[in-house]
Scaffold this motif. Structure first.
Motif, PDB file in Angstrom:
ATOM      1  N   ALA A   7       0.823  -1.216   0.000  1.00 42.81           N
ATOM      2  CA  ALA A   7       0.000   0.000   0.000  1.00 42.81           C
ATOM      3  C   ALA A   7       0.855   1.263   0.000  1.00 42.81           C
ATOM      4  O   ALA A   7       0.552   2.221  -0.710  1.00 42.81           O
ATOM      5  N   THR A   8       1.920   1.265   0.775  1.00 40.86           N
ATOM      6  CA  THR A   8       2.754   2.458   0.909  1.00 40.86           C
ATOM      7  C   THR A   8       3.507   2.778  -0.380  1.00 40.86           C
ATOM      8  O   THR A   8       3.633   3.941  -0.754  1.00 40.86           O
ATOM      9  N   PHE A   9       3.990   1.746  -1.042  1.00 36.58           N
ATOM     10  CA  PHE A   9       4.843   1.967  -2.206  1.00 36.58           C
ATOM     11  C   PHE A   9       4.190   1.536  -3.522  1.00 36.58           C
ATOM     12  O   PHE A   9       4.868   1.428  -4.544  1.00 36.58           O
ATOM     13  N   ASP A  10       2.876   1.283  -3.491  1.00 32.65           N
ATOM     14  CA  ASP A  10       2.101   0.910  -4.674  1.00 32.65           C
ATOM     15  C   ASP A  10       2.749  -0.283  -5.389  1.00 32.65           C
ATOM     16  O   ASP A  10       3.066  -0.221  -6.580  1.00 32.65           O
ATOM     17  N   LEU A  11       2.939  -1.368  -4.624  1.00 34.03           N
ATOM     18  CA  LEU A  11       3.565  -2.569  -5.160  1.00 34.03           C
ATOM     19  C   LEU A  11       2.539  -3.686  -5.317  1.00 34.03           C
ATOM     20  O   LEU A  11       1.549  -3.738  -4.583  1.00 34.03           O
ATOM     21  N   LYS A  12       2.823  -4.591  -6.241  1.00 38.15           N
ATOM     22  CA  LYS A  12       2.029  -5.808  -6.374  1.00 38.15           C
ATOM     23  C   LYS A  12       2.436  -6.736  -5.235  1.00 38.15           C
ATOM     24  O   LYS A  12       3.525  -6.593  -4.664  1.00 38.15           O
ATOM     25  N   ARG A  29       5.429  10.235   9.047  1.00 41.05           N
ATOM     26  CA  ARG A  29       6.086   9.450  10.106  1.00 41.05           C
ATOM     27  C   ARG A  29       5.060   9.029  11.157  1.00 41.05           C
ATOM     28  O   ARG A  29       5.140   7.921  11.696  1.00 41.05           O
ATOM     29  N   LYS A  30       4.079   9.910  11.439  1.00 37.49           N
ATOM     30  CA  LYS A  30       2.992   9.522  12.353  1.00 37.49           C
ATOM     31  C   LYS A  30       2.221   8.337  11.784  1.00 37.49           C
ATOM     32  O   LYS A  30       1.877   7.402  12.503  1.00 37.49           O
ATOM     33  N   ALA A  31       1.976   8.353  10.486  1.00 30.97           N
ATOM     34  CA  ALA A  31       1.278   7.244   9.832  1.00 30.97           C
ATOM     35  C   ALA A  31       2.105   5.957   9.911  1.00 30.97           C
ATOM     36  O   ALA A  31       1.550   4.861  10.038  1.00 30.97           O
TER      37      ALA A  31
END
Length: 148
Positions: A53-58, A95-97
């Motif tokens: 989700a963070t890096f838009d990866l499969k 960073r909070k996320a």
């Protein structure tokens, strides 16, 4: 006999990549999951979901990234060094996320663990989060856990 005279050479291990924000985050997520000396499937799956989700990866790309992060976590610098990379490259709100994401890994196995919480506090502090934001992240995570 020939084996004793000419033992097989094991190939040199592949050098680890230089940590960047992506690898530092993954390594810290792995570090949180390993803090209690247990690394269960639910934690691995949660790390993969966060990385995807963070890096838009499969999914396969996220799993490969996590595998690299696992090796990096074992052989790389301590938490403060990873945190500096993240502090330099990621703004405070993100960073909070990250703290929320790390809490989701710590609680992925359905249990609270003092070692994981201690590791989380060290990471959150190293990320430069305020005490109020650290407390908020913990309370939010624990309320989600109790709501399940």
């Amino acid at each position: 006999m020939l084996e004793r005279l000419f033992p097989r050479r094991t190939p040199d291990p592949k050098p680890l990549p230089q940590p960047n924000a992506q690898l530092a985050l993954g390594a810290l997520l792995v570090r949180v999951a390993l803090a209690n000396r247990e690394y269960v499937v639910s934690e691995v799956a949660q790390i993969d979901r966060i990385l995807a989700a963070t890096f838009d990866l499969k999914p396969l790309e996220a799993a490969k990234l996590r595998a690299t992060c696992e090796a990096l976590e074992r052989h790389a610098p301590g938490t403060p060094e990873f945190a500096v990379i993240l502090r330099d490259e990621i703004d405070y709100a993100h960073r909070k996320a990250l703290a929320d994401a790390m809490w989701s890994v710590a609680l992925a196995d359905g249990k609270r663990d003092d070692a994981e919480e201690t590791q989380l506090f060290a990471i959150e502090t190293a990320l430069g989060l305020s005490e109020a934001d650290i407390t908020c992240a913990r309370q939010k995570a624990l309320s989600r856990k109790s709501g399940l």
